[in-house]
Motif scaffolding. Structure first.
Motif, PDB file in Angstrom:
ATOM      1  N   LEU A 178      11.552   1.775   1.782  1.00 16.64           N
ATOM      2  CA  LEU A 178      10.091   2.392   1.855  1.00 16.64           C
ATOM      3  C   LEU A 178       9.320   1.962   3.458  1.00 16.64           C
ATOM      4  O   LEU A 178       8.942   2.769   4.004  1.00 16.64           O
ATOM      5  CB  LEU A 178       9.218   2.294   0.869  1.00 16.64           C
ATOM      6  N   PRO A 179       9.463   0.781   3.726  1.00 20.14           N
ATOM      7  CA  PRO A 179       8.780   0.266   4.861  1.00 20.14           C
ATOM      8  C   PRO A 179       9.409   1.025   6.241  1.00 20.14           C
ATOM      9  O   PRO A 179       8.671   0.970   7.142  1.00 20.14           O
ATOM     10  CB  PRO A 179       9.139  -1.128   5.036  1.00 20.14           C
ATOM     11  N   HIS A 180      10.765   1.153   6.271  1.00 19.93           N
ATOM     12  CA  HIS A 180      11.375   2.073   7.269  1.00 19.93           C
ATOM     13  C   HIS A 180      10.998   3.375   7.416  1.00 19.93           C
ATOM     14  O   HIS A 180      11.136   3.842   8.546  1.00 19.93           O
ATOM     15  CB  HIS A 180      13.006   1.943   7.045  1.00 19.93           C
ATOM     16  N   ILE A 181      10.268   3.955   6.440  1.00 18.09           N
ATOM     17  CA  ILE A 181       9.950   5.364   6.597  1.00 18.09           C
ATOM     18  C   ILE A 181       8.349   5.303   6.777  1.00 18.09           C
ATOM     19  O   ILE A 181       7.754   6.453   6.500  1.00 18.09           O
ATOM     20  CB  ILE A 181      10.493   6.145   5.554  1.00 18.09           C
ATOM     21  N   GLY A 182       7.826   4.111   6.878  1.00 12.47           N
ATOM     22  CA  GLY A 182       6.326   4.140   7.256  1.00 12.47           C
ATOM     23  C   GLY A 182       5.421   4.009   5.875  1.00 12.47           C
ATOM     24  O   GLY A 182       4.133   3.970   5.943  1.00 12.47           O
ATOM     25  N   ILE A 183       6.119   3.755   4.754  1.00 12.35           N
ATOM     26  CA  ILE A 183       5.222   3.296   3.566  1.00 12.35           C
ATOM     27  C   ILE A 183       5.401   1.988   3.213  1.00 12.35           C
ATOM     28  O   ILE A 183       6.523   1.328   2.633  1.00 12.35           O
ATOM     29  CB  ILE A 183       5.908   4.307   2.398  1.00 12.35           C
ATOM     30  N   ASP A 184       4.629   1.036   3.254  1.00 11.85           N
ATOM     31  CA  ASP A 184       4.537  -0.441   3.366  1.00 11.85           C
ATOM     32  C   ASP A 184       3.690  -0.531   1.965  1.00 11.85           C
ATOM     33  O   ASP A 184       2.650  -0.908   1.807  1.00 11.85           O
ATOM     34  CB  ASP A 184       3.859  -0.919   4.295  1.00 11.85           C
ATOM     35  N   LEU A 185       4.471  -0.548   0.677  1.00 12.45           N
ATOM     36  CA  LEU A 185       3.851  -0.914  -0.499  1.00 12.45           C
ATOM     37  C   LEU A 185       4.162  -2.321  -0.903  1.00 12.45           C
ATOM     38  O   LEU A 185       5.088  -2.876  -0.464  1.00 12.45           O
ATOM     39  CB  LEU A 185       4.807  -0.157  -1.492  1.00 12.45           C
ATOM     40  N   PRO A 186       3.068  -2.855  -1.498  1.00  7.05           N
ATOM     41  CA  PRO A 186       3.411  -4.416  -2.028  1.00  7.05           C
ATOM     42  C   PRO A 186       4.394  -4.465  -2.970  1.00  7.05           C
ATOM     43  O   PRO A 186       4.951  -3.418  -3.676  1.00  7.05           O
ATOM     44  CB  PRO A 186       1.997  -4.890  -2.514  1.00  7.05           C
ATOM     45  N   ALA A 187       5.053  -5.790  -3.659  1.00  8.18           N
ATOM     46  CA  ALA A 187       6.003  -5.451  -4.466  1.00  8.18           C
ATOM     47  C   ALA A 187       5.849  -5.100  -5.847  1.00  8.18           C
ATOM     48  O   ALA A 187       6.534  -4.167  -6.386  1.00  8.18           O
ATOM     49  CB  ALA A 187       6.394  -7.172  -4.577  1.00  8.18           C
ATOM     50  N   ILE A 188       4.339  -5.189  -6.199  1.00 13.43           N
ATOM     51  CA  ILE A 188       4.167  -4.750  -7.458  1.00 13.43           C
ATOM     52  C   ILE A 188       3.941  -3.350  -7.512  1.00 13.43           C
ATOM     53  O   ILE A 188       4.479  -2.477  -8.467  1.00 13.43           O
ATOM     54  CB  ILE A 188       2.722  -5.142  -7.976  1.00 13.43           C
ATOM     55  N   GLY A 189       3.668  -2.603  -6.225  1.00 19.95           N
ATOM     56  CA  GLY A 189       3.726  -1.201  -6.062  1.00 19.95           C
ATOM     57  C   GLY A 189       5.020  -0.543  -6.075  1.00 19.95           C
ATOM     58  O   GLY A 189       5.223   0.370  -6.677  1.00 19.95           O
ATOM     59  N   ALA A 190       6.029  -1.350  -5.405  1.00 19.39           N
ATOM     60  CA  ALA A 190       7.161  -0.780  -5.447  1.00 19.39           C
ATOM     61  C   ALA A 190       7.655  -0.820  -6.676  1.00 19.39           C
ATOM     62  O   ALA A 190       8.762   0.132  -7.206  1.00 19.39           O
ATOM     63  CB  ALA A 190       8.026  -1.505  -4.428  1.00 19.39           C
ATOM     64  N   ALA A 191       7.763  -1.860  -7.486  1.00 20.87           N
ATOM     65  CA  ALA A 191       8.371  -2.157  -8.838  1.00 20.87           C
ATOM     66  C   ALA A 191       7.714  -0.942  -9.919  1.00 20.87           C
ATOM     67  O   ALA A 191       8.358  -0.400 -10.494  1.00 20.87           O
ATOM     68  CB  ALA A 191       7.807  -3.312  -9.282  1.00 20.87           C
ATOM     69  N   ILE A 192       6.426  -0.677  -9.685  1.00 20.98           N
ATOM     70  CA  ILE A 192       5.683   0.305 -10.481  1.00 20.98           C
ATOM     71  C   ILE A 192       6.263   1.727 -10.092  1.00 20.98           C
ATOM     72  O   ILE A 192       6.452   2.602 -11.052  1.00 20.98           O
ATOM     73  CB  ILE A 192       4.310   0.496 -10.603  1.00 20.98           C
ATOM     74  N   ALA A 193       6.440   2.206  -8.846  1.00 24.26           N
ATOM     75  CA  ALA A 193       6.996   3.239  -8.571  1.00 24.26           C
ATOM     76  C   ALA A 193       8.585   3.522  -8.776  1.00 24.26           C
ATOM     77  O   ALA A 193       8.557   4.667  -9.169  1.00 24.26           O
ATOM     78  CB  ALA A 193       6.773   3.371  -6.913  1.00 24.26           C
ATOM     79  N   ALA A 194       9.219   2.470  -8.534  1.00 25.14           N
ATOM     80  CA  ALA A 194      10.697   2.558  -9.024  1.00 25.14           C
ATOM     81  C   ALA A 194      10.581   2.983 -10.566  1.00 25.14           C
ATOM     82  O   ALA A 194      11.521   3.681 -10.927  1.00 25.14           O
ATOM     83  CB  ALA A 194      11.402   1.369  -8.352  1.00 25.14           C
ATOM     84  N   THR A 195       9.992   2.063 -11.171  1.00 26.87           N
ATOM     85  CA  THR A 195       9.985   2.117 -12.531  1.00 26.87           C
ATOM     86  C   THR A 195       9.524   3.613 -13.240  1.00 26.87           C
ATOM     87  O   THR A 195      10.171   4.111 -14.119  1.00 26.87           O
ATOM     88  CB  THR A 195       9.230   0.964 -13.581  1.00 26.87           C
ATOM     89  N   GLY A 196       8.629   3.819 -12.617  1.00 22.63           N
ATOM     90  CA  GLY A 196       8.003   5.121 -13.000  1.00 22.63           C
ATOM     91  C   GLY A 196       8.940   6.476 -12.662  1.00 22.63           C
ATOM     92  O   GLY A 196       9.229   7.140 -13.495  1.00 22.63           O
ATOM     93  N   MET A 197       9.298   6.440 -11.518  1.00 21.69           N
ATOM     94  CA  MET A 197      10.093   7.498 -11.139  1.00 21.69           C
ATOM     95  C   MET A 197      11.545   7.427 -11.865  1.00 21.69           C
ATOM     96  O   MET A 197      12.139   8.742 -12.162  1.00 21.69           O
ATOM     97  CB  MET A 197      10.289   7.220  -9.615  1.00 21.69           C
ATOM     98  N   CYS A 198      12.301   6.328 -12.203  1.00 22.44           N
ATOM     99  CA  CYS A 198      13.432   6.384 -13.108  1.00 22.44           C
ATOM    100  C   CYS A 198      12.915   6.748 -14.298  1.00 22.44           C
ATOM    101  O   CYS A 198      13.820   7.768 -14.990  1.00 22.44           O
ATOM    102  CB  CYS A 198      13.787   4.935 -12.953  1.00 22.44           C
ATOM    103  N   SER A 199      11.779   6.321 -14.979  1.00 19.74           N
ATOM    104  CA  SER A 199      11.593   6.720 -16.277  1.00 19.74           C
ATOM    105  C   SER A 199      11.448   8.289 -16.362  1.00 19.74           C
ATOM    106  O   SER A 199      11.451   8.761 -17.374  1.00 19.74           O
ATOM    107  CB  SER A 199      10.445   5.850 -16.758  1.00 19.74           C
ATOM    108  N   ALA A 200      10.718   8.613 -15.418  1.00 19.16           N
ATOM    109  CA  ALA A 200      10.434  10.369 -15.287  1.00 19.16           C
ATOM    110  C   ALA A 200      11.741  10.928 -15.780  1.00 19.16           C
ATOM    111  O   ALA A 200      11.515  12.138 -16.164  1.00 19.16           O
ATOM    112  CB  ALA A 200       9.703  10.636 -14.027  1.00 19.16           C
ATOM    113  N   ALA A 201      12.814  10.715 -15.158  1.00 17.04           N
ATOM    114  CA  ALA A 201      13.966  11.249 -15.386  1.00 17.04           C
ATOM    115  C   ALA A 201      14.302  11.668 -16.872  1.00 17.04           C
ATOM    116  O   ALA A 201      14.613  12.477 -17.436  1.00 17.04           O
ATOM    117  CB  ALA A 201      15.232  10.764 -14.672  1.00 17.04           C
ATOM    118  N   TYR A 202      14.051  10.294 -17.721  1.00 15.16           N
ATOM    119  CA  TYR A 202      14.461  10.280 -19.137  1.00 15.16           C
ATOM    120  C   TYR A 202      13.412  10.995 -19.807  1.00 15.16           C
ATOM    121  O   TYR A 202      13.543  11.817 -20.761  1.00 15.16           O
ATOM    122  CB  TYR A 202      14.462   8.791 -19.477  1.00 15.16           C
TER     123      TYR A 202
END
Length: 217
Positions: free
Chosen positions: A78-102
């Motif tokens: 994400l930082p390479h495309i201009g989205i600089d999330l803190p570690a907790i934000g990246a963890a929540i986003a990844a967890t949420g988007m993965c769980s959204a599929a299920y």
């Protein structure tokens, strides 16, 4: 080596404090999963071939790639495309988007259990599609799929330990750090396991209570 309750008593506050981050990641991720899962489910069931195919691709990707890999992708990409999330934000986003599929698949199965006549009656009464989903279909789908959604939340509590790879001091990471300092792995990991059990047991009981309250006699 004797089992020491003094070690547990001394380190329990640190483990409980770390458990708050476990809950933040899990509950926030589940909230994202439900909102995003409804949208993906709607797209999956859409008459639009493009939307349906895109939703199917999303579901296939996030269910086919390990969450650990997704978490590392979010944190480092994400930082390479201009989205600089803190570690907790990246963890929540990844967890949420993965769980959204299920979650989308859980809701899709629940929607298919709703009698088709309800949608047909709503269309005959002139109810707009958005209102049909918001007021009729989604509430029933959540009620029908509630046991599976609670199981998904419990799973998120367990997989939240993966967030330790990006430096988040959640329960597993703190347990590892304390073990490295005290050289008392038995007491620390038994305590961490007990905390995980209490969290998931509480979520399970709350889910069953909600299921009974929402049950139609």
């Amino acid at each position: 080596m004797d089992f020491s309750f003094d070690v547990i008593a001394h380190n329990l506050p640190y483990l409980l404090a770390a458990a708050r981050w476990t809950l933040v990641i899990s509950v926030s991720g589940m909230a994202i999963a439900i909102v995003l899962g409804v949208l993906i489910c709607a797209a999956r069931l859409s008459h639009s071939l493009v939307l349906s195919r895109l939703a199917a691709l999303y579901i296939s990707f996030f269910r086919g790639v390990p969450l650990l890999v997704q978490l590392l992708m979010f944190f480092y990409m994400l930082p390479h495309i201009g989205i600089d999330l803190p570690a907790i934000g990246a963890a929540i986003a990844a967890t949420g988007m993965c769980s959204a599929a299920y979650t989308a698949e859980i809701l899709r199965g629940a929607l298919q259990a709703i009698p088709r006549g309800q949608s047909e009656a709503a269309e005959a009464l002139g109810i707009p599609p958005l209102a049909l989903w918001r007021r009729i279909l989604v509430p029933q789908a959540i009620r029908i799929g509630l046991p599976s959604l609670v199981n998904e939340l419990i799973l998120l509590v367990k997989v939240s330990s993966l967030a330790s790879v990006v430096g988040i001091a959640e329960l597993t990471r703190v347990a590892q750090n304390i073990t490295g300092e005290t050289y008392r792995p038995l007491e620390i990991y038994v305590t961490a396991a007990a905390i995980y059990f209490v969290i998931n047991f509480t979520l399970s009981r709350l889910g069953r209570l909600a299921e009974r309250r929402l049950q139609i006699g």
